[in-house]
Structure formats: structure tokens, C-alpha cells
Design a protein around this motif. Structure first.
Motif, PDB file in Angstrom:
ATOM      1  N   GLY A 154       8.933 -11.849   3.938  1.00 43.24           N
ATOM      2  CA  GLY A 154       9.174 -11.639   2.522  1.00 43.24           C
ATOM      3  C   GLY A 154       8.304 -10.608   1.850  1.00 43.24           C
ATOM      4  O   GLY A 154       8.439 -10.370   0.653  1.00 43.24           O
ATOM      5  N   GLN A 155       7.384  -9.964   2.573  1.00 42.45           N
ATOM      6  CA  GLN A 155       6.518  -8.951   1.976  1.00 42.45           C
ATOM      7  C   GLN A 155       6.902  -7.567   2.487  1.00 42.45           C
ATOM      8  O   GLN A 155       7.380  -7.431   3.614  1.00 42.45           O
ATOM      9  CB  GLN A 155       5.049  -9.237   2.313  1.00 42.45           C
ATOM     10  CG  GLN A 155       4.512 -10.519   1.715  1.00 42.45           C
ATOM     11  CD  GLN A 155       3.038 -10.690   1.995  1.00 42.45           C
ATOM     12  OE1 GLN A 155       2.313  -9.724   2.234  1.00 42.45           O
ATOM     13  NE2 GLN A 155       2.574 -11.936   1.960  1.00 42.45           N
ATOM     14  N   PRO A 156       6.698  -6.533   1.661  1.00 44.41           N
ATOM     15  CA  PRO A 156       6.997  -5.178   2.127  1.00 44.41           C
ATOM     16  C   PRO A 156       6.194  -4.846   3.381  1.00 44.41           C
ATOM     17  O   PRO A 156       4.996  -5.144   3.459  1.00 44.41           O
ATOM     18  CB  PRO A 156       6.572  -4.297   0.946  1.00 44.41           C
ATOM     19  CG  PRO A 156       6.621  -5.198  -0.236  1.00 44.41           C
ATOM     20  CD  PRO A 156       6.235  -6.556   0.265  1.00 44.41           C
ATOM     21  N   ALA A 157       6.854  -4.282   4.354  1.00 39.51           N
ATOM     22  CA  ALA A 157       6.195  -3.979   5.627  1.00 39.51           C
ATOM     23  C   ALA A 157       5.942  -2.488   5.756  1.00 39.51           C
ATOM     24  O   ALA A 157       6.112  -1.896   6.814  1.00 39.51           O
ATOM     25  CB  ALA A 157       7.046  -4.472   6.790  1.00 39.51           C
ATOM     26  N   GLU A 158       5.525  -1.838   4.663  1.00 39.33           N
ATOM     27  CA  GLU A 158       5.250  -0.412   4.725  1.00 39.33           C
ATOM     28  C   GLU A 158       3.930  -0.158   5.435  1.00 39.33           C
ATOM     29  O   GLU A 158       3.028  -0.998   5.442  1.00 39.33           O
ATOM     30  CB  GLU A 158       5.214   0.186   3.317  1.00 39.33           C
ATOM     31  CG  GLU A 158       4.113  -0.383   2.428  1.00 39.33           C
ATOM     32  CD  GLU A 158       4.192   0.153   1.020  1.00 39.33           C
ATOM     33  OE1 GLU A 158       5.038   1.025   0.764  1.00 39.33           O
ATOM     34  OE2 GLU A 158       3.426  -0.305   0.161  1.00 39.33           O
ATOM     35  N   ILE A 159       3.827   1.006   6.028  1.00 41.66           N
ATOM     36  CA  ILE A 159       2.605   1.411   6.703  1.00 41.66           C
ATOM     37  C   ILE A 159       1.813   2.281   5.737  1.00 41.66           C
ATOM     38  O   ILE A 159       2.341   3.238   5.168  1.00 41.66           O
ATOM     39  CB  ILE A 159       2.891   2.169   8.023  1.00 41.66           C
ATOM     40  CG1 ILE A 159       1.602   2.442   8.789  1.00 41.66           C
ATOM     41  CG2 ILE A 159       3.673   3.443   7.795  1.00 41.66           C
ATOM     42  CD1 ILE A 159       1.044   1.240   9.458  1.00 41.66           C
TER      43      ILE A 159
END
Length: 663
Positions: A154-159
Motif C-alpha cells: 500500500g505504499q509508493p515503491a519509488e526508488i
């Protein structure tokens, strides 16, 4: 596991791709062949990578985006009246490029596995190449990449990391059909080659003769005086001088962190382009300057962000005053456009790093504090106040003896030399780069992780400038037969060679490990994982697996071989790649380590499936959980495959609660 032939193919493709693009750009901007040839690989790498990344984000990461970016550069640099510059310097010797290629093998060896009778061993620098997992992620799913190191439900998985260098490695991997590991070795070689060649060309440009490029390469092979001082002083050295850190020479830093070195090369090129823009504020120079500045930032926040911003501030009065009076307004506008374009290209990574900073908390990533130089014998009596002069008088001469002394003296002499105005302005600009670079390392520290990455990496642009300047100055001494000065220089050179030899031996030989035999069997284990686990799923494995193979404990087998995302890749990698506050990072690390040590309860196993999106779990015979297996009795996981006395692979029983949120 790793193919040298495929890595060599990837390196060759990168060499052709980036050198071709860079040479055409350099000639279009008015550089003569004498400098266009050595600057081409580094310039082409910067410009093509930024363009290709922008295209890949729009049309997808494929060979089409790579070749389209090259085509844009080639079409825009078709021969015009401006293509052939007025410069007519002497060409560097033909063998300088092959010599730079041989020298570049030393950093590349740090990435290559070493097969021995006991199994497979790795060099210490492979720890910093754990980012190979990021290259594999881009090859699987494109750009912007999903964070392969951490991605809770449920959390943004951006690098949030500056990944342009790794995107460049992914490009040549795509064209060569290489793995991320093979492409990382190829890209490490190319970065070493391109920056060494840049320094060689710059040495000739700074007034050196045909010997200067060769001397620049020789200086690249040197290192610190610490091995010699340690031999002379023994254990007492640590009482006077703080222990060695990542603030080190080109050979060491290229072995460990080539992306920071690539950013430093881009910054040096940007300085030269800024001078050209001041004298001729045209659209091609403005656009290429924007691409090069964006490349510097997208490869290193510390070099291309902090140092580049400070260099730009220092450059403003110098270049405005140097610009022709009737063209100053045009230059200021062109420089502003270049800066805005660079920000636009770098915007996705800027936003991701901003979001990560909010997640980590802790305030500013940079603090004002002097670099720690002295050991307890002096700091116990005087505190840290003596660190301020000791940085310049002690640390820099110890770490970069001949480069700092000869390079600084040469620049001081060249600044006042009665040379033609354009070259004199370049010398002043490069001297300013060196001054800002070392001053940043002197007074600013990074606070994001446990290490002062800013202090270590900020010296790189200045180090490149001083290496080239030292080579030019030493070549002049040889021509003038200044025997006394040459004897002193030769003594410093000989004293700094043992450090380079130690780096070569470490990169080529690797570090012996009790896990060597087990690591040799790891490729088959991870191949089974890839067959059973879809590319978009995250896998849990022991963050401390094969921890004795790296200086700091990471599961290096996952980073190099898995080609799958991790739900938590360990505390050491989470520092840079997970937007977690330190307390949360420690808590998650303890939980994962407890699970794989067999000390966890049902709630901990349930958390892996529900909270951390671990769709698969790999338990090995090296884990404490092998004999106290909490997954065997958990309703959240079922056994799908096993290798007796080696490993077990579990899959989550419930469907994924939510897909990974892409950046």
C-alpha cells in the motif's frame, strides 16, 4: 553465473555508443580533435543517458529508446560551419586510449567473481555494487524503476536513489543481452576508461606536452601514503591521524562507487561548457550543458547536487565578468535556460529524493562541520579545532600527495600565464572547481547515513582537475630538465604506488571467505527461485546470508543473482534505498533477522506476508530457521520446492492484498 565474454560485449557496445555520440557533440560545440577525442566517451555518456532516460519514461525502456536517443544526437550534430572548431592543439599519442582501457580493468576487476579451488570469492568493493539489483529491476520492468530493496503493502515503491549510472548499465545490458552483474562490470570499466581519458586530454589541454596524458594515467594508478606511513609508524599512526575512510583516490573510488566518479567527470565537462557558453551563448552549447548538468545530478546527489550547485554559485561572477559586454545579458539568459532544462530533466529524481527525505526525517541531509582528520592523541588535547588546518596541511597531502602538490602549483602558475584569453579563463574555471570541490569536503558533511558520503565524494571533481594539472606541470618539468623537482616528484610517486598496488591486489584477488563453496552453488538456487517467483513478486531471504563475503553484512547473493525484488534487503541497503526513519529501519531489521534465525513467532511470519508483501520466502540450510522453521507451520505460506540439505522455497497462500504502487 557471470560471463566475461558477455561483460566485454556490453563494454564494447557502451564504448561505441557513447564515444560516437560524444565525439559528434564535442565537434559540434567547437572543440578541436585534440580534445574532442579524449572527452568524447564521458560527454557522450552524459548526454545520451539523460536523453535515453527521458525517452524511456515516455515510450518505454527498449532498444528503440536507446537508438532513438543516439539518432537525435547524430542528426543534431550533422556537419555545419560550426562543427569544425578553430582549436588546433597537438593530438595525444595514439596509445593513450588503449592504455586508459588497460588501467580501467583495475576497477572493473572489483566486480568480477573469482573462481578458486574453494569456491567463488568476491572483492570487498562488491558491497557497494549491491545496486546491481537496481539494474536488474530496470531490465525487468523499465523506468522509473520500482524499488527492489523495500516495498511494503500500500505504499509508493519509488526508488529515491540517483540511478542514471545504473540506467546506463541497463542500456548496454539490454543491447548485449547481459545480466545486471555483467553490465555493472562493463559500466565500471567504461566509467574508469572515460574519466581517465578525460584527465589525460585535460592534461594536454592545460598546456602539457605529449608526455602529459601518459603522466595523467600514471597518477591515476597512485593512492594514499598511509601504507608507507603505517609501515614506518606502525599502530601509532592511528593515534595521530584518523583511520582511513572513503575519501581516497580515483582508483579506489572508481572501484567502489563509479557513479560518483561519472558525476564528477560530468561536472568537469560542465565547467568547460560554461566557459564556452560565456564566450558564445548559443543554443547547442546551452542544451548540451543542461544535459551534462542533469547527468551529474542524476548520477550523484553529492557531486552533481551539492558540489555542482556551489560551483555554479562561484562561477556566476567569474563568467559574467568574462562574457563580452554586449553579450552578457544573452549569456545570463542562456545559463538560466540551461539550469532550468537541467532541473526539468532531473525533476523525477529530485521529487523522489524529496519524498524519501520526508520519510526518513532527521532534517537537512547536509550539515556544516569540519572534516575529521586527526586522531585521539591530538583531539584529546585540542578538540577538533585543529582539523580545520590539518585537512589542507595533512590529510590532502597524505591521501593525494603528488596530485595535490604538483596540481595546485601548476594551476597557480597557469592562472597568471600570458596565454590566450579563452584558455586562461578555462584554467581559472577549473581552478575554481578544484577549490570548491575540496572546500565542500572540508566544511560540509552528509547526515543521511552512517558515512560522510558528501565529504568522500565531493573531492572527486577537484581530484580530476588536479590530476590533469599535475600531469601537465610534471611534463613541463621533464621538458625543462628540472632535476631537483623531478627527483622530489619521483619520490612522492614511488611512495604513493603501494596503495595503488594494494587496490589492484584486492580487486583481482578478492577476499577469502568461508562461504566460498556455498556461494558457488547459489546460482542454481536463485535460478530455481526465478522459475517459481514471477518478476513482480517480492521475496524474503535472510538479510545476513553470505554476510562474511562483504565488509558489511548484506545478502550479496540476492543482489547479484536473484533478479527478483526483496521485501526487505537488509539494514545496510535500507539506509540508502528505503524511506525509513532510523528507528523503524532498526526495528524491521531485527524482525527479519529474528525470523531467519528461527527466533520469531507466528505474528512475525504473518507480518512478512501482510505488511511487507513477501510473496515468497527462501530459507537455506545456513539459516537458523532451517531447523526451527516458522514457515513450515504457518498458514500464510506453503512449501512449493525444496533442495534437500540446501534450501526451501515457500509461496504466500493468500492472494496479493494490493499490487505494488509504481512511482
Amino acid at each position: 553465473m557471470f560471463s566475461l565474454a558477455t561483460a566485454a560485449l556490453a563494454a564494447t557496445i557502451g564504448l561505441v555508443l557513447w564515444s560516437l555520440a560524444g565525439y559528434r557533440l564535442a565537434r559540434r560545440l567547437g572543440f578541436g580533435r585534440a580534445f574532442a577525442l579524449p572527452v568524447a566517451p564521458a560527454l557522450g555518456w552524459a548526454a545520451q543517458n539523460v536523453l535515453a532516460l527521458a525517452l524511456a519514461e515516455m515510450i518505454g525502456f527498449s532498444a528503440l529508446a536507446i537508438l532513438a536517443s543516439l539518432a537525435l544526437i547524430l542528426v543534431s550534430t550533422l556537419p555545419t560551419a560550426a562543427t569544425e572548431g578553430a582549436e588546433d592543439d597537438e593530438l595525444p599519442p595514439w596509445w593513450i586510449a588503449p592504455a586508459a582501457g588497460l588501467l580501467a580493468l583495475v576497477p572493473a576487476l572489483a566486480v568480477v567473481p573469482k573462481h578458486t579451488a574453494d569456491g567463488v570469492i568476491l572483492a570487498a568493493a562488491i558491497f557497494d555494487h549491491s545496486k546491481i539489483a537496481l539494474i536488474d529491476e530496470m531490465l525487468r520492468t523499465g523506468v522509473p524503476p520500482v524499488n527492489p530493496f523495500y516495498g511494503p503493502v500500500g505504499q509508493p515503491a519509488e526508488i529515491s536513489y540517483y540511478y542514471l549510472w545504473h540506467f546506463g548499465a541497463a542500456q548496454i545490458a539490454r543491447l548485449a543481452g547481459a545480466t545486471g552483474w555483467e553490465a555493472d562490470a562493463a559500466a565500471s570499466w567504461f566509467t574508469a576508461f572515460s574519466t581517465a581519458l578525460l584527465m589525460a586530454g585535460l592534461a594536454l589541454r592545460l598546456g602539457g606536452n605529449r608526455l602529459a596524458p601518459a603522466l595523467a594515467l600514471a597518477l591515476c594508478a597512485t593512492g594514499s601514503l598511509r601504507p608507507l606511513l603505517g609501515w614506518l609508524a606502525g599502530a601509532g599512526l592511528d593515534q595521530w591521524l584518523a583511520p582511513a575512510t572513503g575519501l581516497a583516490g580515483w582508483l579506489f573510488q572508481t572501484s567502489w562507487s563509479p557513479h560518483h566518479v561519472a558525476a564528477a567527470g560530468s561536472l568537469v565537462i560542465a565547467a568547460l561548457l560554461g566557459v564556452r557558453l560565456a564566450r558564445r551563448p548559443d543554443a547547442p552549447t546551452c542544451l548540451v550543458l543542461a544535459l551534462v548538468m542533469a547527468a551529474a545530478f542524476q548520477s550523484s546527489f553529492w557531486v552533481g547536487g551539492v558540489v555542482l550547485a556551489l560551483v555554479a554559485l562561484a562561477f556566476a561572477p567569474l563568467l559574467v565578468c568574462a562574457a563580452p559586454a554586449r553579450g552578457r545579458v544573452r549569456f545570463v539568459l542562456a545559463a538560466a535556460v540551461a539550469g532550468l532544462l537541467a532541473l526539468a530533466f532531473a525533476a523525477p529524481l529530485l521529487l523522489a529524493q524529496y519524498h524519501a527525505a520526508l520519510g526518513r526525517g532527521g532534517g537537512s541531509p547536509v550539515a556544516l562541520r569540519a572534516y575529521e582528520v586527526l586522531g585521539p592523541l591530538l583531539t584529546g588535547q585540542f578538540g577538533r579545532v585543529l582539523d580545520l588546518p590539518a585537512y589542507w596541511l595533512l590529510l590532502l597531502p597524505v591521501e593525494f600527495p603528488l596530485v595535490v602538490i604538483a596540481g595546485a602549483l601548476t594551476l597557480l602558475c597557469r592562472i597568471g600565464a600570458p596565454d590566450e584569453a579563452p584558455r586562461r579563463l578555462e584554467v581559472r574555471a577549473l581552478a575554481l572547481v578544484a577549490a570548491v570541490s575540496f572546500a565542500t569536503s572540508w566544511l560540509l558533511v552528509s547526515t543521511v547515513g552512517d558515512n560522510n558520503d558528501l565529504g568522500w565524494r565531493a573531492v572527486l571533481p577537484g581530484l580530476m582537475v588536479l590530476t590533469a594539472a599535475a600531469a601537465a606541470g610534471l611534463a613541463g618539468l621533464v621538458a625543462r630538465r628540472a632535476r631537483l623537482a623531478l627527483v622530489a616528484a619521483l619520490a612522492l610517486f614511488a611512495a604513493s604506488l603501494p596503495a595503488g598496488a594494494i587496490i589492484l591486489a584486492g580487486n583481482a584477488g578478492g577476499d577469502a571467505s568461508l562461504s566460498a563453496a556455498a556461494f558457488a552453488r547459489a546460482p542454481a538456487m536463485w535460478a530455481a527461485v526465478r522459475r517459481a517467483v514471477p518478476p513482480q513478486d517480492r521475496i524474503a531471504s535472510n538479510p545476513a546470508l553470505f554476510a562474511d563475503m562483504t565488509p558489511w553484512p548484506v545478502n550479496i547473493s540476492w543482489a547479484l543473482l536473484a533478479d527478483r525484488r526483496s521485501c526487505f534487503a537488509g539494514k545496510e541497503l535500507a539506509i540508502a534505498f528505503a524511506p525509513l526513519a532510523p528507528a523503524a529501519r532498526e526495528a524491521i531489521s531485527r524482525q527479519f533477522l529474528a525470523v531467519f534465525d528461527g527466533r520469531a513467532g507466528p505474528d512475525d511470519v504473518h507480518a512478512l506476508a501482510e505488511r511487507y508483501d513477501c510473496r515468497a520466502v527462501l530459507v537455506t540450510a545456513r539459516d537458523g530457521a532451517w531447523t526451527r522453521d516458522p514457515f513450515a507451520v504457518s498458514p500464510d505460506y506453503r512449501l512449493v520446492e525444496t533442495e534437500p540439505d540446501a534450501w526451501r522455497l515457500y509461496r504466500a497462500t493468500a492472494p496479493a492484498s494490493s499490487p505494488t504502487v509504481r512511482p
